[in-house]
Scaffold this motif. Structure first.
Motif, PDB file in Angstrom:
ATOM      1  N   LEU A 165       0.855  -1.190   0.000  1.00 13.38           N
ATOM      2  CA  LEU A 165       0.000   0.000   0.000  1.00 13.38           C
ATOM      3  C   LEU A 165       0.891   1.240   0.000  1.00 13.38           C
ATOM      4  O   LEU A 165       1.960   1.245   0.621  1.00 13.38           O
ATOM      5  N   ALA A 166       0.449   2.277  -0.676  1.00 13.21           N
ATOM      6  CA  ALA A 166       1.264   3.489  -0.780  1.00 13.21           C
ATOM      7  C   ALA A 166       1.212   4.272   0.524  1.00 13.21           C
ATOM      8  O   ALA A 166       0.150   4.458   1.107  1.00 13.21           O
ATOM      9  N   GLY A 167       2.378   4.688   0.996  1.00 11.09           N
ATOM     10  CA  GLY A 167       2.434   5.614   2.129  1.00 11.09           C
ATOM     11  C   GLY A 167       2.273   4.986   3.502  1.00 11.09           C
ATOM     12  O   GLY A 167       2.384   5.681   4.505  1.00 11.09           O
ATOM     13  N   VAL A 168       2.023   3.677   3.587  1.00 12.37           N
ATOM     14  CA  VAL A 168       1.903   3.000   4.892  1.00 12.37           C
ATOM     15  C   VAL A 168       2.698   1.697   4.815  1.00 12.37           C
ATOM     16  O   VAL A 168       2.887   1.152   3.731  1.00 12.37           O
ATOM     17  N   PRO A 169       3.187   1.205   5.938  1.00 13.84           N
ATOM     18  CA  PRO A 169       4.059   0.019   5.882  1.00 13.84           C
ATOM     19  C   PRO A 169       3.252  -1.285   5.826  1.00 13.84           C
ATOM     20  O   PRO A 169       3.536  -2.227   6.556  1.00 13.84           O
ATOM     21  N   TRP A 170       2.247  -1.345   5.001  1.00 15.70           N
ATOM     22  CA  TRP A 170       1.376  -2.511   4.929  1.00 15.70           C
ATOM     23  C   TRP A 170       1.255  -3.036   3.510  1.00 15.70           C
ATOM     24  O   TRP A 170       1.576  -2.345   2.550  1.00 15.70           O
ATOM     25  N   LEU A 171       0.751  -4.253   3.393  1.00 17.36           N
ATOM     26  CA  LEU A 171       0.489  -4.832   2.075  1.00 17.36           C
ATOM     27  C   LEU A 171      -0.755  -5.717   2.178  1.00 17.36           C
ATOM     28  O   LEU A 171      -1.184  -6.072   3.282  1.00 17.36           O
ATOM     29  N   LEU A 172      -1.325  -6.050   1.011  1.00 16.64           N
ATOM     30  CA  LEU A 172      -2.376  -7.065   0.995  1.00 16.64           C
ATOM     31  C   LEU A 172      -1.660  -8.392   1.195  1.00 16.64           C
ATOM     32  O   LEU A 172      -0.695  -8.683   0.492  1.00 16.64           O
ATOM     33  N   ARG A 173      -2.089  -9.189   2.165  1.00 15.88           N
ATOM     34  CA  ARG A 173      -1.311 -10.396   2.482  1.00 15.88           C
ATOM     35  C   ARG A 173      -1.165 -11.289   1.252  1.00 15.88           C
ATOM     36  O   ARG A 173      -2.116 -11.445   0.474  1.00 15.88           O
ATOM     37  N   SER A 174       0.015 -11.862   1.095  1.00 19.55           N
ATOM     38  CA  SER A 174       0.274 -12.710  -0.064  1.00 19.55           C
ATOM     39  C   SER A 174       0.056 -14.177   0.267  1.00 19.55           C
ATOM     40  O   SER A 174       0.133 -15.039  -0.603  1.00 19.55           O
ATOM     41  N   GLN A 175      -0.204 -14.469   1.550  1.00 22.43           N
ATOM     42  CA  GLN A 175      -0.403 -15.862   1.971  1.00 22.43           C
ATOM     43  C   GLN A 175      -1.146 -15.874   3.309  1.00 22.43           C
ATOM     44  O   GLN A 175      -1.052 -14.932   4.093  1.00 22.43           O
ATOM     45  N   THR A 176      -1.873 -16.967   3.562  1.00 26.06           N
ATOM     46  CA  THR A 176      -2.574 -17.064   4.848  1.00 26.06           C
ATOM     47  C   THR A 176      -1.641 -17.535   5.961  1.00 26.06           C
ATOM     48  O   THR A 176      -2.053 -17.617   7.122  1.00 26.06           O
ATOM     49  N   SER A 177      -0.372 -17.803   5.626  1.00 29.04           N
ATOM     50  CA  SER A 177       0.587 -18.203   6.664  1.00 29.04           C
ATOM     51  C   SER A 177       0.724 -17.135   7.747  1.00 29.04           C
ATOM     52  O   SER A 177       1.146 -17.429   8.871  1.00 29.04           O
ATOM     53  N   THR A 178       0.343 -15.899   7.411  1.00 30.86           N
ATOM     54  CA  THR A 178       0.300 -14.812   8.410  1.00 30.86           C
ATOM     55  C   THR A 178      -0.475 -15.230   9.655  1.00 30.86           C
ATOM     56  O   THR A 178      -0.153 -14.816  10.765  1.00 30.86           O
ATOM     57  N   VAL A 179      -1.515 -16.027   9.438  1.00 30.46           N
ATOM     58  CA  VAL A 179      -2.390 -16.396  10.558  1.00 30.46           C
ATOM     59  C   VAL A 179      -1.689 -17.368  11.514  1.00 30.46           C
ATOM     60  O   VAL A 179      -2.004 -17.409  12.705  1.00 30.46           O
ATOM     61  N   GLN A 180      -0.701 -18.124  10.985  1.00 29.15           N
ATOM     62  CA  GLN A 180       0.119 -18.953  11.890  1.00 29.15           C
ATOM     63  C   GLN A 180       0.745 -18.056  12.955  1.00 29.15           C
ATOM     64  O   GLN A 180       0.702 -18.360  14.146  1.00 29.15           O
ATOM     65  N   ILE A 181       1.362 -16.959  12.485  1.00 32.81           N
ATOM     66  CA  ILE A 181       2.056 -16.058  13.404  1.00 32.81           C
ATOM     67  C   ILE A 181       1.076 -15.424  14.384  1.00 32.81           C
ATOM     68  O   ILE A 181       1.294 -15.419  15.606  1.00 32.81           O
ATOM     69  N   ARG A 182      -0.028 -14.911  13.845  1.00 35.91           N
ATOM     70  CA  ARG A 182      -1.009 -14.251  14.717  1.00 35.91           C
ATOM     71  C   ARG A 182      -1.547 -15.219  15.779  1.00 35.91           C
ATOM     72  O   ARG A 182      -1.778 -14.835  16.923  1.00 35.91           O
ATOM     73  N   THR A 183      -1.757 -16.468  15.372  1.00 35.10           N
ATOM     74  CA  THR A 183      -2.277 -17.446  16.334  1.00 35.10           C
ATOM     75  C   THR A 183      -1.259 -17.727  17.437  1.00 35.10           C
ATOM     76  O   THR A 183      -1.591 -17.709  18.627  1.00 35.10           O
ATOM     77  N   MET A 184      -0.011 -17.952  17.033  1.00 41.11           N
ATOM     78  CA  MET A 184       1.011 -18.320  18.032  1.00 41.11           C
ATOM     79  C   MET A 184       1.394 -17.136  18.914  1.00 41.11           C
ATOM     80  O   MET A 184       1.861 -17.322  20.038  1.00 41.11           O
ATOM     81  N   GLU A 185       1.199 -15.913  18.396  1.00 43.24           N
ATOM     82  CA  GLU A 185       1.438 -14.739  19.246  1.00 43.24           C
ATOM     83  C   GLU A 185       0.410 -14.655  20.369  1.00 43.24           C
ATOM     84  O   GLU A 185       0.681 -14.134  21.443  1.00 43.24           O
ATOM     85  N   GLU A 186      -0.784 -15.158  20.068  1.00 46.03           N
ATOM     86  CA  GLU A 186      -1.873 -15.003  21.022  1.00 46.03           C
ATOM     87  C   GLU A 186      -2.064 -16.197  21.940  1.00 46.03           C
ATOM     88  O   GLU A 186      -2.495 -16.056  23.077  1.00 46.03           O
ATOM     89  N   LYS A 187      -1.791 -17.388  21.407  1.00 51.08           N
ATOM     90  CA  LYS A 187      -2.141 -18.599  22.158  1.00 51.08           C
ATOM     91  C   LYS A 187      -0.931 -19.470  22.403  1.00 51.08           C
ATOM     92  O   LYS A 187      -0.017 -19.527  21.581  1.00 51.08           O
ATOM     93  N   GLN A 188      -0.981 -20.153  23.499  1.00 49.45           N
ATOM     94  CA  GLN A 188       0.092 -21.089  23.831  1.00 49.45           C
ATOM     95  C   GLN A 188      -0.241 -22.465  23.265  1.00 49.45           C
ATOM     96  O   GLN A 188      -1.401 -22.849  23.185  1.00 49.45           O
ATOM     97  N   PRO A 189       0.797 -23.233  22.869  1.00 46.14           N
ATOM     98  CA  PRO A 189       0.546 -24.603  22.411  1.00 46.14           C
ATOM     99  C   PRO A 189       0.083 -25.481  23.582  1.00 46.14           C
ATOM    100  O   PRO A 189       0.320 -25.079  24.732  1.00 46.14           O
ATOM    101  N   PRO A 190      -0.542 -26.614  23.318  1.00 44.69           N
ATOM    102  CA  PRO A 190      -0.792 -27.210  21.997  1.00 44.69           C
ATOM    103  C   PRO A 190      -1.867 -26.456  21.213  1.00 44.69           C
ATOM    104  O   PRO A 190      -2.824 -25.960  21.792  1.00 44.69           O
ATOM    105  N   LEU A 191      -1.702 -26.461  19.878  1.00 41.59           N
ATOM    106  CA  LEU A 191      -2.597 -25.715  18.993  1.00 41.59           C
ATOM    107  C   LEU A 191      -2.979 -26.564  17.784  1.00 41.59           C
ATOM    108  O   LEU A 191      -2.152 -27.351  17.297  1.00 41.59           O
ATOM    109  N   ARG A 192      -4.179 -26.384  17.321  1.00 40.91           N
ATOM    110  CA  ARG A 192      -4.571 -26.988  16.047  1.00 40.91           C
ATOM    111  C   ARG A 192      -5.600 -26.049  15.418  1.00 40.91           C
ATOM    112  O   ARG A 192      -6.762 -26.039  15.823  1.00 40.91           O
ATOM    113  N   VAL A 193      -5.166 -25.216  14.487  1.00 42.38           N
ATOM    114  CA  VAL A 193      -6.072 -24.226  13.892  1.00 42.38           C
ATOM    115  C   VAL A 193      -6.008 -24.280  12.375  1.00 42.38           C
ATOM    116  O   VAL A 193      -5.006 -24.684  11.780  1.00 42.38           O
TER     117      VAL A 193
END
Ligand code: DAH
Length: 334
Positions: A165-193
């Motif tokens: 995106l112009a002028g901001v440090p963001w982009l349209l996500r290129s993969q849903t792997s982003t959600v792996q990170i968001r999940t592990m940032e929020e929740k402790q293992p064991p995990l299955r999402v």
């Protein structure tokens, strides 16, 4: 005539006005309204008769009676006009439309083939113990790249391969792997999402590529998870989705966030192999980035293209059909 006679006259005007007003309000047709109007305001109507009272009323009552008669005339004239418009528009509508005809049938809609696919995919994954989550489509570079072990300067971060995106440090996500990170940032293992969702890449559009498509991400984190758990899970997933005839092949590959990594191919009897996505064992660098101890925990992940699965399932020859909104296509697969 005394004062009381003048009061009687006022009462008589008020009573006549009420009666005439009611008749106008009750008139069901333009014709009925016309006769109600004539009965009130016409030459031989109530107003003419009431005017006679002026002649006999005591002089000091005449102004009040005059005001009352004027009000009679003005109010009923206006009411007649308003009712005429109302009845007129009802009459025009009724004349144009046969209200006794049966109503037009409502068209029956159906779920978009991708929605159907997503729901089935999620249903099967839920059966395998995965809960459903999601993440934002506008992402920062940390979740889309950095925490996924894709450092600055990596070719996957090229502006020509991403929608920044112009002028901001963001982009349209290129993969849903982003959600792996968001999940592990929020929740402790064991995990299955699992996380179905849209992703974006500036790809040239053709029969098998689009700048916008869908993936479903899977992530399992536990103690002692191995590649065998990954392969078994994917096999059960594809059998649940396509039936027991389906064959699975993991082809060695590379992704920055998994080690080892593999491409996920499927095949139906008598048909060729189709690549449906990627998978692997979560790279220790990814665990470290989200503060999970890689010595204790292990995990597997996969990311599959929903369009690929839907094209297989519905025998759709061209990915563009999904976004062109041609109802003939949508109807066939509804
Ligand atoms: N994110 C990868 C892509 O879009 C697909 C993928 C590969 C996802 C391996 C994974 C994985 O979770 O483990 O190409």
């Amino acid at each position: 005539m005394n004062g009381a006679g003048g009061i009687d006259a006022l009462v008589a005007v008020a009573a006549a006005k009420d009666e005439c007003r009611q008749r106008m309000l009750d008139a069901p047709t333009a014709e009925a309204l016309a006769s109600a109007r004539a009965a009130a305001l016409g030459r031989e109507g109530r107003l003419t008769a009431l005017m006679e009272l002026l002649k006999t009323a005591p002089r000091e009552q005449k102004p009040a009676l005059g005001v009352a008669l004027n009000a009679f005339k003005n109010e009923l004239t206006e009411l007649a006009a308003v009712r005429a418009t109302e009845l007129g528009s009802v009459a025009t509508v009724l004349a144009r439309q046969d209200v006794t005809l049966p109503a037009a049938a409502l068209e029956r809609g159906s779920l978009h083939p991708l929605t159907q696919t997503e729901r089935r995919v999620v249903q099967v994954l839920k059966g395998l113990g995965f809960s459903v989550t999601d993440g934002p489509e506008v992402e920062d570079e940390h979740h889309n790249f950095v925490a996924l072990n894709i450092p600055a300067g990596h070719p996957a971060r090229e502006p020509s391969d991403n929608f920044y995106l112009a002028g901001v440090p963001w982009l349209l996500r290129s993969q849903t792997s982003t959600v792996q990170i968001r999940t592990m940032e929020e929740k402790q293992p064991p995990l299955r999402v699992c996380a179905p969702g849209r992703v974006f890449r500036p790809d040239e559009v053709d029969a098998t590529h689009h700048y916008m498509f869908h993936q479903v991400e899977g992530l399992a984190v536990g103690e002692g998870l191995t590649m065998a758990d990954l392969k078994g899970t994917l096999l059960l997933f594809f059998r649940g989705l396509f039936g027991d005839d389906v064959e699975l092949r993991l082809r060695p590959s590379f992704f920055p966030f998994t080690e080892p990594s593999a491409e996920v191919d499927v095949r139906f009897p008598g048909r060729g192999w189709v690549e449906t996505g990627g998978c692997g064992m979560v790279d220790p660098a990814v665990f470290t980035a989200v503060g999970i101890d890689p010595e204790r925990w292990s995990g597997f992940a996969f990311g599959l293209g929903l369009e690929r699965l839907a094209m297989r399932h519905f025998a759709v020859p061209d990915i563009r059909h999904f976004t062109e909104n041609d109802v003939r296509f949508l109807r066939q697969l509804g």
